[in-house]
Design a protein around this motif. Structure first.
Motif, mmCIF file in Angstrom:
data_model
loop_
_atom_site.group_PDB
_atom_site.id
_atom_site.type_symbol
_atom_site.label_atom_id
_atom_site.label_comp_id
_atom_site.label_asym_id
_atom_site.label_seq_id
_atom_site.Cartn_x
_atom_site.Cartn_y
_atom_site.Cartn_z
ATOM 1 N N ASN A 150 0.750 -24.597 -17.425
ATOM 2 C CA ASN A 150 1.017 -24.484 -15.985
ATOM 3 C C ASN A 150 -0.175 -23.791 -15.335
ATOM 4 O O ASN A 150 -0.410 -22.604 -15.545
ATOM 5 N N ALA A 151 -0.941 -24.535 -14.539
ATOM 6 C CA ALA A 151 -2.157 -23.979 -13.945
ATOM 7 C C ALA A 151 -1.860 -22.839 -12.974
ATOM 8 O O ALA A 151 -2.684 -21.933 -12.801
ATOM 9 N N ALA A 152 -0.683 -22.870 -12.355
ATOM 10 C CA ALA A 152 -0.348 -21.848 -11.369
ATOM 11 C C ALA A 152 -0.174 -20.473 -12.010
ATOM 12 O O ALA A 152 -0.421 -19.445 -11.371
ATOM 13 N N THR A 153 0.242 -20.433 -13.266
ATOM 14 C CA THR A 153 0.491 -19.154 -13.942
ATOM 15 C C THR A 153 -0.512 -18.881 -15.063
ATOM 16 O O THR A 153 -0.410 -17.852 -15.739
ATOM 17 N N ILE A 196 -5.604 -30.929 -23.947
ATOM 18 C CA ILE A 196 -5.017 -29.818 -23.204
ATOM 19 C C ILE A 196 -4.856 -30.256 -21.755
ATOM 20 O O ILE A 196 -5.826 -30.646 -21.103
ATOM 21 N N ILE A 197 -3.619 -30.236 -21.270
ATOM 22 C CA ILE A 197 -3.310 -30.709 -19.918
ATOM 23 C C ILE A 197 -2.902 -29.525 -19.049
ATOM 24 O O ILE A 197 -1.961 -28.806 -19.375
ATOM 25 N N PHE A 198 -3.613 -29.323 -17.957
ATOM 26 C CA PHE A 198 -3.205 -28.372 -16.934
ATOM 27 C C PHE A 198 -2.447 -29.146 -15.859
ATOM 28 O O PHE A 198 -3.005 -30.051 -15.238
ATOM 29 N N ASN A 199 -1.169 -28.816 -15.644
ATOM 30 C CA ASN A 199 -0.449 -29.440 -14.539
ATOM 31 C C ASN A 199 -0.220 -28.418 -13.422
ATOM 32 O O ASN A 199 -0.607 -27.257 -13.543
ATOM 33 N N ARG A 200 0.382 -28.873 -12.316
ATOM 34 C CA ARG A 200 0.617 -28.018 -11.143
ATOM 35 C C ARG A 200 -0.682 -27.387 -10.635
ATOM 36 O O ARG A 200 -0.761 -26.188 -10.363
ATOM 37 N N CYS A 201 -1.702 -28.208 -10.481
ATOM 38 C CA CYS A 201 -3.021 -27.719 -10.053
ATOM 39 C C CYS A 201 -3.219 -27.752 -8.542
ATOM 40 O O CYS A 201 -4.310 -27.424 -8.057
ATOM 41 N N ASN A 236 -4.869 -13.581 -19.187
ATOM 42 C CA ASN A 236 -5.319 -12.186 -19.124
ATOM 43 C C ASN A 236 -4.441 -11.249 -19.946
ATOM 44 O O ASN A 236 -4.924 -10.225 -20.446
ATOM 45 N N ASN A 237 -3.150 -11.570 -20.080
ATOM 46 C CA ASN A 237 -2.227 -10.658 -20.736
ATOM 47 C C ASN A 237 -1.782 -11.096 -22.127
ATOM 48 O O ASN A 237 -1.361 -10.257 -22.928
ATOM 49 N N MET A 238 -1.859 -12.405 -22.408
ATOM 50 C CA MET A 238 -1.429 -12.918 -23.706
ATOM 51 C C MET A 238 -2.444 -13.927 -24.237
ATOM 52 O O MET A 238 -2.110 -15.046 -24.595
ATOM 53 N N ARG A 239 -3.690 -13.516 -24.259
ATOM 54 C CA ARG A 239 -4.777 -14.432 -24.611
ATOM 55 C C ARG A 239 -4.647 -14.964 -26.031
ATOM 56 O O ARG A 239 -4.959 -16.128 -26.299
#
Length: 220
Positions: A91-94, A116-121, A100-103
């Motif tokens: 989810n690109a939005a989150t 690797i697919i980023f959706n909600r961009c 940053n917190n769970m790399r």
């Protein structure tokens, strides 16, 4: 599952490790000869249980919709199972919050993925270049795709250009010309003040000022 290239003649076993907001449509499952087994906890995803499900359904293929919050390193498959393809959906939005917190968790999921697919961009298009660099640092060989509400985003990033934008003169070969032509439509700011050299036909309208002309090339 709906794509023709992805279908198989035999039965598909779908192991559902997390039930999201949208459920699988029963008609889709029937049309694709797919049966669903819900895996409630990561401890149930072990070789013994998986072998039992294989014997029960005798599937032609198995799809695991893995739970992103379960440690990927804990996944233990039967010895004779072979992974055909691993896809990670983000989810690109989150993404910045998780990165940053769970790399390490993101890294576990992305490190062995082919795609690797980023959706909600839709709201973060100006950040996609940074997202791609972050993911490529984890998995340099993965294909990275961005999607908005209308489908795939055909974005060209600076590091993907076949020429150096910082060169004193940007020299375009045949391939470079096509990419430059498309990129300049979306990112004209990259080329303002740049010197660019390429082979073209020249058109000089009579009302053009001295020293101005229109360069053009055939395309097919």
């Amino acid at each position: 599952m709906q794509q023709p290239y992805f279908r198989s003649k035999g039965k598909t076993l779908l192991l559902l490790c997390e039930e999201g907001e949208n459920e699988y449509d029963e008609e889709l499952l029937a049309a694709t000869n797919t049966v669903v087994e819900v895996i409630e906890s990561s401890s149930d995803l072990n070789s013994s249980n998986l072998l039992s499900l294989e014997k029960k359904y005798k599937p032609e293929r198995i799809i695991i919709e893995y739970n992103g919050m379960w440690p990927y390193k804990d996944l233990k498959l039967p010895w004779h199972w072979k992974i055909g393809q691993q896809i990670t959906i983000i989810n690109a939005a989150t993404f910045p919050m998780y990165y940053n917190n769970m790399r390490s968790m993101i890294g576990d999921m992305a490190r062995k993925s082919e795609l690797i697919i980023f959706n909600r961009c839709d709201e973060v298009r100006d950040q996609l270049n940074t997202y791609k660099r972050n993911i490529k640092a984890v998995n340099a060989s993965a294909d990275v795709i961005f999607e908005d509400a209308n489908g795939e985003i055909d974005e060209i990033f600076e590091e993907d250009l076949p020429y150096d934008l910082n060169s004193e003169v940007i020299v375009l070969d045949n391939q470079g010309y096509g990419i430059w032509y498309l990129d300049s439509m979306d990112h004209l700011e990259r080329y303002i003040g740049k010197k660019i050299r390429f082979t073209a036909m020249v058109y000089r309208p009579e009302d053009f000022p001295q020293g101005y002309f229109v360069p053009g090339r055939m395309a097919m």
